[in-house]
Motif scaffolding. Structure first.
Motif, short mmCIF file in Angstrom:
data_model
loop_
_atom_site.label_atom_id
_atom_site.label_comp_id
_atom_site.label_asym_id
_atom_site.label_seq_id
_atom_site.Cartn_x
_atom_site.Cartn_y
_atom_site.Cartn_z
N MET A 1 0.81 -1.19 0.00
CA MET A 1 0.00 0.00 0.00
C MET A 1 0.86 1.26 0.00
N ALA A 2 2.05 1.17 0.51
CA ALA A 2 2.91 2.35 0.57
C ALA A 2 3.19 2.90 -0.83
N GLY A 3 3.37 2.04 -1.81
CA GLY A 3 3.60 2.51 -3.18
C GLY A 3 2.40 3.24 -3.73
N ALA A 4 1.21 2.73 -3.43
CA ALA A 4 -0.02 3.40 -3.89
C ALA A 4 -0.14 4.76 -3.25
N ASP A 5 0.23 4.88 -1.98
CA ASP A 5 0.17 6.17 -1.30
C ASP A 5 1.07 7.18 -1.99
N ARG A 6 2.25 6.75 -2.41
CA ARG A 6 3.17 7.67 -3.08
C ARG A 6 2.60 8.16 -4.40
N LEU A 7 1.83 7.33 -5.09
CA LEU A 7 1.25 7.74 -6.36
C LEU A 7 0.26 8.88 -6.18
N ASP A 8 -0.39 8.94 -5.03
CA ASP A 8 -1.37 10.00 -4.77
C ASP A 8 -0.75 11.25 -4.16
N ASP A 9 0.50 11.18 -3.73
CA ASP A 9 1.12 12.31 -3.05
C ASP A 9 1.04 13.61 -3.84
N ALA A 10 1.35 13.57 -5.13
CA ALA A 10 1.33 14.79 -5.94
C ALA A 10 -0.09 15.35 -6.04
N LYS A 11 -1.06 14.45 -6.19
CA LYS A 11 -2.46 14.90 -6.27
C LYS A 11 -2.91 15.51 -4.96
N LEU A 12 -2.54 14.88 -3.86
CA LEU A 12 -2.94 15.38 -2.55
C LEU A 12 -2.26 16.72 -2.25
N ARG A 13 -1.01 16.87 -2.66
CA ARG A 13 -0.32 18.15 -2.50
C ARG A 13 -0.99 19.23 -3.34
N ILE A 15 -4.12 19.36 -4.23
CA ILE A 15 -5.38 19.71 -3.57
C ILE A 15 -5.11 20.62 -2.38
N ALA A 16 -4.11 20.26 -1.56
CA ALA A 16 -3.76 21.09 -0.40
C ALA A 16 -3.31 22.48 -0.83
N ASP A 17 -2.54 22.57 -1.90
CA ASP A 17 -2.11 23.87 -2.42
C ASP A 17 -3.31 24.69 -2.88
N ALA A 20 -5.05 26.01 0.14
CA ALA A 20 -4.30 27.13 0.72
C ALA A 20 -4.52 28.41 -0.08
N ALA A 21 -4.71 28.27 -1.39
CA ALA A 21 -4.94 29.43 -2.25
C ALA A 21 -6.41 29.86 -2.26
N GLY A 22 -7.26 29.13 -1.54
CA GLY A 22 -8.68 29.47 -1.48
C GLY A 22 -9.48 29.02 -2.69
N LEU A 23 -8.94 28.10 -3.47
CA LEU A 23 -9.62 27.63 -4.68
C LEU A 23 -10.48 26.40 -4.45
N VAL A 24 -10.20 25.69 -3.37
CA VAL A 24 -10.89 24.44 -3.06
C VAL A 24 -11.31 24.49 -1.59
N ARG A 25 -12.48 23.97 -1.29
CA ARG A 25 -13.00 23.99 0.07
C ARG A 25 -12.07 23.30 1.05
N ALA A 26 -12.22 23.64 2.31
CA ALA A 26 -11.46 22.99 3.37
C ALA A 26 -11.92 21.55 3.51
N GLY A 27 -11.06 20.73 4.03
CA GLY A 27 -11.37 19.32 4.26
C GLY A 27 -10.15 18.50 3.98
N ASP A 28 -10.18 17.27 4.41
CA ASP A 28 -9.05 16.39 4.19
C ASP A 28 -8.87 16.18 2.68
N PRO A 29 -7.69 16.50 2.14
CA PRO A 29 -7.47 16.35 0.70
C PRO A 29 -7.78 14.94 0.19
N PHE A 30 -7.45 13.92 0.98
CA PHE A 30 -7.75 12.56 0.55
C PHE A 30 -9.26 12.35 0.44
N ASP A 31 -10.01 12.86 1.40
CA ASP A 31 -11.47 12.70 1.36
C ASP A 31 -12.07 13.39 0.14
N LEU A 32 -11.57 14.58 -0.18
CA LEU A 32 -12.06 15.28 -1.37
C LEU A 32 -11.72 14.50 -2.64
N MET A 33 -10.51 14.00 -2.72
CA MET A 33 -10.11 13.22 -3.90
C MET A 33 -10.97 11.96 -4.02
#
Length: 90
Positions: A1-13, A15-17, A20-33
């Motif tokens: 599962m660790a490899g799968a987590d790394r594949l999502d890291d860029a997407k989750l970052r 979403i978090a970015d 932070a810029a106010g473009l996407v609602r607050a919430g856990d980035p993984f949950d939104l994805m």
């Protein structure tokens, strides 16, 4: 599962970015994805609701894509922003 987590890291970052810029609602980035992915699967061949086929008219697919686009926009919009109206209705 660790490899799968790394594949999502860029997407989750990304979403978090966007959060932070106010473009996407607050919430856990993984949950939104996960929510967006689940919504996108509504008419897929693996859907437990309805599997769309190539035999359906293009207008039906276009209407579903428009609905999905607007639903996703609504889910991720910051501060209750409303998406535009669905242009292709039944």
């Amino acid at each position: 599962m660790a490899g799968a987590d790394r594949l999502d890291d860029a997407k989750l970052r990304a979403i978090a970015d966007a959060q932070a810029a106010g473009l996407v609602r607050a919430g856990d980035p993984f949950d939104l994805m996960a929510m967006v992915i689940a919504m996108s699967m509504a008419w897929s061949p693996v859907s437990n609701v309805y599997a769309a086929t190539e035999a359906e008219p293009a207008e039906v697919h276009d209407r579903r894509r428009a609905l999905l686009r607007e639903c996703v926009q609504s889910v991720i919009a910051p501060g209750g922003q409303e998406p535009g109206p669905v242009t292709a209705r039944r």
